[in-house]
Scaffold this active site. Structure first.
Site, mmCIF file in Angstrom:
data_model
loop_
_atom_site.group_PDB
_atom_site.id
_atom_site.type_symbol
_atom_site.label_atom_id
_atom_site.label_comp_id
_atom_site.label_asym_id
_atom_site.label_seq_id
_atom_site.Cartn_x
_atom_site.Cartn_y
_atom_site.Cartn_z
ATOM 1 N N ARG A 102 0.888 -1.181 0.000
ATOM 2 C CA ARG A 102 0.000 0.000 0.000
ATOM 3 C C ARG A 102 0.914 1.216 0.000
ATOM 4 O O ARG A 102 1.706 1.407 0.924
ATOM 5 C CB ARG A 102 -0.907 0.001 1.226
ATOM 6 C CG ARG A 102 -1.554 1.352 1.479
ATOM 7 C CD ARG A 102 -2.652 1.311 2.484
ATOM 8 N NE ARG A 102 -3.836 0.660 1.940
ATOM 9 C CZ ARG A 102 -5.050 0.725 2.492
ATOM 10 N NH1 ARG A 102 -5.240 1.405 3.604
ATOM 11 N NH2 ARG A 102 -6.074 0.114 1.935
ATOM 12 N N HIS A 129 -7.513 0.924 -6.335
ATOM 13 C CA HIS A 129 -7.687 0.051 -5.162
ATOM 14 C C HIS A 129 -8.359 -1.252 -5.629
ATOM 15 O O HIS A 129 -9.510 -1.523 -5.296
ATOM 16 C CB HIS A 129 -8.526 0.783 -4.106
ATOM 17 C CG HIS A 129 -8.444 0.202 -2.731
ATOM 18 N ND1 HIS A 129 -7.681 -0.916 -2.408
ATOM 19 C CD2 HIS A 129 -9.046 0.585 -1.555
ATOM 20 C CE1 HIS A 129 -7.824 -1.179 -1.122
ATOM 21 N NE2 HIS A 129 -8.633 -0.292 -0.588
ATOM 22 N N GLN A 132 -10.084 -3.778 -3.075
ATOM 23 C CA GLN A 132 -11.371 -3.313 -2.560
ATOM 24 C C GLN A 132 -12.484 -3.569 -3.565
ATOM 25 O O GLN A 132 -13.568 -4.046 -3.216
ATOM 26 C CB GLN A 132 -11.293 -1.812 -2.244
ATOM 27 C CG GLN A 132 -12.597 -1.233 -1.746
ATOM 28 C CD GLN A 132 -12.976 -1.742 -0.372
ATOM 29 O OE1 GLN A 132 -12.170 -1.662 0.557
ATOM 30 N NE2 GLN A 132 -14.196 -2.264 -0.204
ATOM 31 N N ASP A 220 -17.094 7.661 -1.468
ATOM 32 C CA ASP A 220 -15.821 7.557 -0.756
ATOM 33 C C ASP A 220 -15.510 8.943 -0.183
ATOM 34 O O ASP A 220 -16.159 9.929 -0.542
ATOM 35 C CB ASP A 220 -14.721 7.083 -1.733
ATOM 36 C CG ASP A 220 -13.392 6.786 -1.051
ATOM 37 O OD1 ASP A 220 -13.368 6.619 0.185
ATOM 38 O OD2 ASP A 220 -12.363 6.722 -1.764
HETATM 39 N N1 NVA Z 1 -9.843 6.978 -1.279
HETATM 40 C C1 NVA Z 1 -9.492 6.491 0.047
HETATM 41 C C2 NVA Z 1 -9.762 5.033 0.142
HETATM 42 C C3 NVA Z 1 -9.467 4.432 1.497
HETATM 43 C C4 NVA Z 1 -9.665 2.958 1.551
HETATM 44 C C5 NVA Z 1 -8.025 6.801 0.317
HETATM 45 O O1 NVA Z 1 -7.209 6.604 -0.589
HETATM 46 O O2 NVA Z 1 -7.715 7.250 1.421
HETATM 47 N N1 CP Z 2 -11.117 0.060 2.614
HETATM 48 C C1 CP Z 2 -9.845 -0.015 3.053
HETATM 49 O O1 CP Z 2 -8.901 -0.249 2.291
HETATM 50 O O2 CP Z 2 -9.712 0.119 4.397
HETATM 51 P P1 CP Z 2 -8.340 0.321 5.197
HETATM 52 O O3 CP Z 2 -7.771 1.646 4.772
HETATM 53 O O4 CP Z 2 -8.754 0.294 6.642
HETATM 54 O O5 CP Z 2 -7.424 -0.805 4.862
#
Ligand code: NVA
Ligand code: CP
Length: 303
Positions: A102, A129, A132, A220
């Site tokens: 990540r 992502h 997800q 989101d």
């Molecule tokens: N768009 C959000 C998704 C979190 C799972 C982020 O990148 O923070």
């Molecule tokens: N949805 C998601 O990726 O959650 P986290 O940021 O908690 O891993």
């Protein structure tokens, strides 16, 4: 399939294969049927951003598959002190059977895959992502039974989630409509991708247009990880318009479901009332991260 870097790189058949295996693994878990498909395997999990769901579901998933997962925070790795990802990839490939990452830049994930010699899994970048959205697709099929003929709507920032939702839903035969404020639209690369699906994709600044007759509404956060300093400016651009609320739900189909990757900001992108009314789908979606990722790991890492 050698890696999971983006959903663009998967065919419709490969996505369906992952979802079918995920359903099977979910069934086996619920029925206490042992499924140690990755016995003796080790996954390294590099995190340059925070996580609740991703970290825990990958770690538990690996354990349930009979393997081990190592949590590798970039604060502790030499990568955090500037060691190139190209070198990290070649070193870690000698210890591990797979790497989940990540991070911010998609190019770092691509570099890991290029220089490493084990499967790489993208667990969120600024660009996409995919893990997800595999869980989201699994959840949609659970609740709706099929994909063809459904309309998916995304309300909000043209971000990593929007990108993967658009790609995943179009590939599986759904119509997709997205409403984002001016200046926060999806990137040109994804706009270009949608051209392969004439008549199936719509982009607007008006959430009411996007949500009309929707079967699934996604949303989101307004400011993603790494965009914290823009939060106030973004709030001004999104506030009062780009929110999943009762008024928006009224133009969607009667049995419209909601998907939110979480964490959710109640009162911002979604009201507390709508969130709680759809909590069943949203938390099933969170659970399905575990099953979908186990399927991905089995497909990439099994001998
Ligand atoms: N768009 C959000 C998704 C979190 C799972 C982020 O990148 O923070
Ligand atoms: N949805 C998601 O990726 O959650 P986290 O940021 O908690 O891993």
């Amino acid at each position: 399939m050698k890696h999971l870097l983006t959903l663009e790189q998967l065919s419709k058949e490969e996505i369906l294969e992952i979802l079918n295996l995920a359903d099977q693994l979910k069934f086996q878990r619920k029925n206490n049927i042992e499924h140690h498909l990755l016995k003796g395997k080790t996954l390294g999990m590099i995190f340059q951003k925070s996580s609740t769901r991703t970290r825990v579901s990958f770690e538990v998933g690996m354990y349930e598959l009979g393997g081990e997962a190592l949590f590798l925070s970039s604060r502790d790795l030499q990568i955090g002190r500037g060691e190139p990802v190209e070198d990290t990839a070649r070193v870690l490939s000698r210890y591990l059977d797979g790497i989940m990452i990540r991070t911010y830049k998609q190019s770092e994930v691509e570099a890991l895959a290029k220089y490493g010699s084990v499967p790489i899994i993208n667990a969120l970048t600024d660009y996409c992502h995919p893990c997800q959205v595999l869980a989201d697709l699994m959840t949609i099929r659970e609740f709706k039974g099929a994909f063809e003929g459904l309309k998916a709507t995304f309300i909000g920032d043209g971000n990593n989630m929007a990108n993967s939702i658009i790609v995943g839903c179009l590939k599986l035969g759904m119509k997709v409509s997205i409403a984002s404020p001016k200046g926060y639209e999806i990137c040109d690369h994804i706009k270009e991708f949608t051209k392969q699906y004439p008549g199936m994709f719509e982009m607007t600044t008006d959430p009411m247009i996007a949500a009309k007759d929707a079967d699934v509404i996604f949303t989101d956060v307004w400011a993603s990880m790494g965009e914290e300093s823009e939060a106030d400016v973004r709030r001004k651009a999104f506030e009062g318009i780009y929110q999943v609320n009762d008024k928006l739900m009224a133009v969607a189909n009667k049995d419209c479901m909601i998907q939110h990757c979480l964490p959710a900001h109640r009162g911002e992108e979604i009201t507390a009332e709508v969130f709680e009314a759809h909590a069943e789908e949203i938390f099933e979606e969170a659970e399905n991260r575990l099953h979908a990722q186990k399927a991905v790991m089995v497909m990439l890492m099994k001998d």
